[in-house]
Enzyme design. Structure first.
Site, short mmCIF file in Angstrom:
data_model
loop_
_atom_site.label_atom_id
_atom_site.label_comp_id
_atom_site.label_asym_id
_atom_site.label_seq_id
_atom_site.Cartn_x
_atom_site.Cartn_y
_atom_site.Cartn_z
N HIS A 87 61.11 28.07 22.10
CA HIS A 87 59.97 27.29 22.58
C HIS A 87 59.01 28.18 23.36
O HIS A 87 59.41 28.82 24.34
CB HIS A 87 60.49 26.16 23.48
CG HIS A 87 59.43 25.22 23.94
ND1 HIS A 87 59.22 24.93 25.26
CD2 HIS A 87 58.52 24.49 23.25
CE1 HIS A 87 58.24 24.05 25.37
NE2 HIS A 87 57.79 23.76 24.17
N HIS A 123 49.18 27.23 26.55
CA HIS A 123 49.63 25.83 26.56
C HIS A 123 48.67 24.89 27.28
O HIS A 123 48.35 23.82 26.78
CB HIS A 123 51.01 25.73 27.21
CG HIS A 123 51.52 24.32 27.29
ND1 HIS A 123 51.21 23.46 28.32
CD2 HIS A 123 52.29 23.61 26.43
CE1 HIS A 123 51.78 22.29 28.11
NE2 HIS A 123 52.44 22.35 26.96
O1 G3P Z 1 55.95 21.63 19.84
C1 G3P Z 1 56.95 21.12 20.66
C2 G3P Z 1 56.55 21.14 22.12
O2 G3P Z 1 56.07 22.41 22.44
C3 G3P Z 1 55.50 20.10 22.44
O3 G3P Z 1 55.22 20.01 23.79
O4 G3P Z 1 53.88 20.43 25.79
O5 G3P Z 1 55.75 21.98 25.21
O6 G3P Z 1 53.65 21.97 23.88
P1 G3P Z 1 54.59 21.15 24.70
MG MG Z 2 54.16 23.40 22.30
#
Ligand code: G3P
Ligand code: MG
Length: 246
Positions: A14, A56
């Protein structure tokens, strides 16, 4: 709908490997690969002049040495900022990478990717189209085909129109009332959902509707095991090492 061409591993890093390195940097992508991840997820947004970069938040405040909205910043201004020092001294000197820099690194590491399109409000279609065109033009043939996702339907629709053959995932915090209609309209192959809002029944519903189901952000191995039992295809994790140990 077909998801036959998409071969996902069970564990997707992630924002690279955000538990180990500053999120959405080249160091984070590298770390994910070192930990054994075969795919990563990262977030892509546009600078003022429309250059896709990995970030992000809407502002650079949390993850860089600077302040202000990304949409108000040029690429040149952004590249002056340190995107690693906030995380640790050892990571000082990292920059906010461009999408093109990230793709070049993915190629050298052999990493597949879920590219999450994070549009600035009001630039949803533009962001989807720009990202899709760049990826379609530059994606290395040596890598598995990529997967787009976005919380914003307008961005996914624009990505579909610009690069119809690149797979799309419907990203939503929870499986509400509209997901089936929207995911079908966007020609999505997968559903990406917050694992906290997912239960066995919801997982079965998504699977029975023919979608691959992906869950974020899963940092606990026992929870990962349960999600896989429910038929979840892959989990996004800040700690690929923990989930790969299952
Ligand atoms: O793509 C999965 C996840 O990354 C979505 O939430 O806020 O971490 O980008 P966020
Ligand atoms: Mg994400």
């Amino acid at each position: 709908m077909s998801n036959g061409s998409l071969a996902l591993p069970r564990v997707i890093g992630h924002r690279g490997a955000a538990g180990h390195a500053p999120e959405n940097t080249l160091a984070s992508l590298r770390r994910a690969a070192e930990l054994g991840a075969r795919w990563v997820e990262f977030d892509v947004a546009l600078t003022r002049e429309g250059e896709p970069v990995l970030l992000h938040d809407k502002t650079v405040d949390r993850t860089t040495s600077g302040k202000g909205k990304l949409a108000a910043m040029s690429l040149g201004e952004l590249q002056q900022l340190d995107a690693g020092a906030w995380h640790s001294e050892a990571m000082a000197g990292e920059r906010v990478p461009t999408l093109m820099e990230a793709i070049a690194l993915l190629q050298s590491l052999g990493l597949g990717a879920n590219i999450e399109i994070k549009p600035t409000p009001g630039r949803e279609a533009e962001t989807g189209a720009v990202v899709a065109k760049r990826v379609a033009a530059a994606w290395p043939v040596s890598l598995p085909p990529p997967l787009f996702s976005s919380f914003k339907s307008e961005a996914l629709a624009a990505a579909r129109d610009a690069a119809p053959s690149i797979a799309r995932g419907y990203l939503s915090s929870r499986l509400g009332r509209e997901w089936q209609r929207e995911a079908a309209a966007l020609g999505c192959v997968s559903i990406h959902c917050n694992h906290r809002n997912l239960d066995r029944r919801g997982a079965a519903e998504a699977r029975q509707a023919g979608y691959l189901l992906l869950a974020y952000t899963v940092n606990d191995a026992a929870r990962g095991r349960q999600l896989f039992e429910w038929g979840v295809e892959a989990v996004f994790t800040d700690y690929p090492d923990r989930l790969l140990a299952i």
